[in-house]
Design a protein around this motif. Structure first.
Motif, mmCIF file in Angstrom:
data_model
loop_
_atom_site.group_PDB
_atom_site.id
_atom_site.type_symbol
_atom_site.label_atom_id
_atom_site.label_comp_id
_atom_site.label_asym_id
_atom_site.label_seq_id
_atom_site.Cartn_x
_atom_site.Cartn_y
_atom_site.Cartn_z
ATOM 1 N N ARG A 120 0.828 -1.222 0.000
ATOM 2 C CA ARG A 120 0.000 0.000 0.000
ATOM 3 C C ARG A 120 0.856 1.264 0.000
ATOM 4 N N THR A 121 1.870 1.304 0.862
ATOM 5 C CA THR A 121 2.697 2.517 0.927
ATOM 6 C C THR A 121 3.526 2.686 -0.338
ATOM 7 N N TYR A 122 4.095 1.593 -0.826
ATOM 8 C CA TYR A 122 4.891 1.657 -2.049
ATOM 9 C C TYR A 122 4.031 2.150 -3.217
ATOM 10 N N ASN A 123 2.836 1.572 -3.356
ATOM 11 C CA ASN A 123 1.956 1.943 -4.464
ATOM 12 C C ASN A 123 1.467 3.381 -4.356
ATOM 13 N N SER A 124 1.248 3.865 -3.144
ATOM 14 C CA SER A 124 0.786 5.250 -3.007
ATOM 15 C C SER A 124 1.878 6.245 -3.414
ATOM 16 N N ILE A 125 3.119 5.887 -3.195
ATOM 17 C CA ILE A 125 4.228 6.770 -3.578
ATOM 18 C C ILE A 125 4.553 6.617 -5.068
ATOM 19 N N HIS A 126 4.361 5.423 -5.619
ATOM 20 C CA HIS A 126 4.759 5.152 -6.994
ATOM 21 C C HIS A 126 3.595 5.157 -7.979
ATOM 22 N N ALA A 127 2.554 5.905 -7.678
ATOM 23 C CA ALA A 127 1.459 6.117 -8.619
ATOM 24 C C ALA A 127 1.616 7.522 -9.216
ATOM 25 N N PHE A 128 1.212 7.694 -10.443
ATOM 26 C CA PHE A 128 1.396 8.981 -11.124
ATOM 27 C C PHE A 128 0.451 10.074 -10.631
ATOM 28 N N VAL A 129 -0.588 9.724 -9.897
ATOM 29 C CA VAL A 129 -1.607 10.701 -9.495
ATOM 30 C C VAL A 129 -1.012 11.824 -8.641
ATOM 31 N N THR A 130 -0.243 11.472 -7.637
ATOM 32 C CA THR A 130 0.266 12.492 -6.712
ATOM 33 C C THR A 130 1.272 13.446 -7.360
ATOM 34 N N LEU A 190 8.431 16.816 -11.532
ATOM 35 C CA LEU A 190 8.991 16.214 -12.741
ATOM 36 C C LEU A 190 9.999 15.114 -12.410
ATOM 37 N N ILE A 191 10.808 15.330 -11.383
ATOM 38 C CA ILE A 191 11.755 14.300 -10.946
ATOM 39 C C ILE A 191 11.003 13.079 -10.431
ATOM 40 N N TRP A 192 9.915 13.312 -9.712
ATOM 41 C CA TRP A 192 9.098 12.222 -9.171
ATOM 42 C C TRP A 192 8.493 11.390 -10.300
ATOM 43 N N VAL A 193 7.947 12.054 -11.311
ATOM 44 C CA VAL A 193 7.378 11.355 -12.465
ATOM 45 C C VAL A 193 8.471 10.565 -13.190
ATOM 46 N N ASN A 194 9.650 11.173 -13.332
ATOM 47 C CA ASN A 194 10.765 10.482 -13.978
ATOM 48 C C ASN A 194 11.178 9.248 -13.173
ATOM 49 N N HIS A 195 11.216 9.367 -11.855
ATOM 50 C CA HIS A 195 11.566 8.241 -10.992
ATOM 51 C C HIS A 195 10.596 7.078 -11.212
ATOM 52 N N ILE A 196 9.314 7.383 -11.257
ATOM 53 C CA ILE A 196 8.308 6.341 -11.472
ATOM 54 C C ILE A 196 8.491 5.708 -12.852
ATOM 55 N N GLY A 197 8.741 6.531 -13.852
ATOM 56 C CA GLY A 197 8.941 6.011 -15.208
ATOM 57 C C GLY A 197 10.159 5.107 -15.317
ATOM 58 N N VAL A 198 11.252 5.480 -14.673
ATOM 59 C CA VAL A 198 12.454 4.648 -14.700
ATOM 60 C C VAL A 198 12.207 3.338 -13.959
ATOM 61 N N ASP A 199 11.483 3.398 -12.842
ATOM 62 C CA ASP A 199 11.129 2.167 -12.134
ATOM 63 C C ASP A 199 10.367 1.221 -13.049
ATOM 64 N N ARG A 200 9.396 1.738 -13.803
ATOM 65 C CA ARG A 200 8.606 0.906 -14.717
ATOM 66 C C ARG A 200 9.501 0.349 -15.820
ATOM 67 N N LEU A 201 10.415 1.175 -16.321
ATOM 68 C CA LEU A 201 11.326 0.741 -17.373
ATOM 69 C C LEU A 201 12.203 -0.413 -16.906
ATOM 70 N N LEU A 202 12.619 -0.379 -15.662
ATOM 71 C CA LEU A 202 13.476 -1.425 -15.109
ATOM 72 C C LEU A 202 12.688 -2.636 -14.615
#
Length: 89
Positions: free
Chosen positions: A13-23, A44-56
């Motif tokens: 739950r905590t991981y998903n709340s931080i790693h969702a694009f909504v916030t 923008l850095i937060w969105v990039n972090h999420i995108g890189v996580d998905r890429l990896l």
């Protein structure tokens, strides 16, 4: 990641709340609407972090465990697909 100390369900739950694009998108829109330009780079850095996580291959987590994500299951290699209907138990 700290949420996993409370168990896999809370960890997911905590991981998903931080790693969702909504916030971060909400933060970016708020920064633009309120003319708070100093907040925009953080969003923008937060969105990039999420995108890189998905890429990896680090997707949103399932409560079954940290290695179960919406992108792949435990032990899967990058590019492997979880078959539809596969259960997490």
């Amino acid at each position: 990641m700290l949420g996993y100390f409370a168990g896999p369900c809370w960890g997911a739950r905590t991981y998903n709340s931080i790693h969702a694009f909504v916030t971060p998108i909400t933060l970016a829109l708020s920064a633009l609407l309120l003319h708070q330009d100093k907040l925009l780079p953080y969003a923008l850095i937060w969105v990039n972090h999420i995108g890189v996580d998905r890429l990896l291959g680090y997707g949103l987590k399932y409560p079954a465990g940290f290695k179960w994500t919406h992108l792949r299951g435990p032990g899967a290699r990058l590019g492997d697909v979880i078959p539809a209907g596969q259960h997490l138990d």
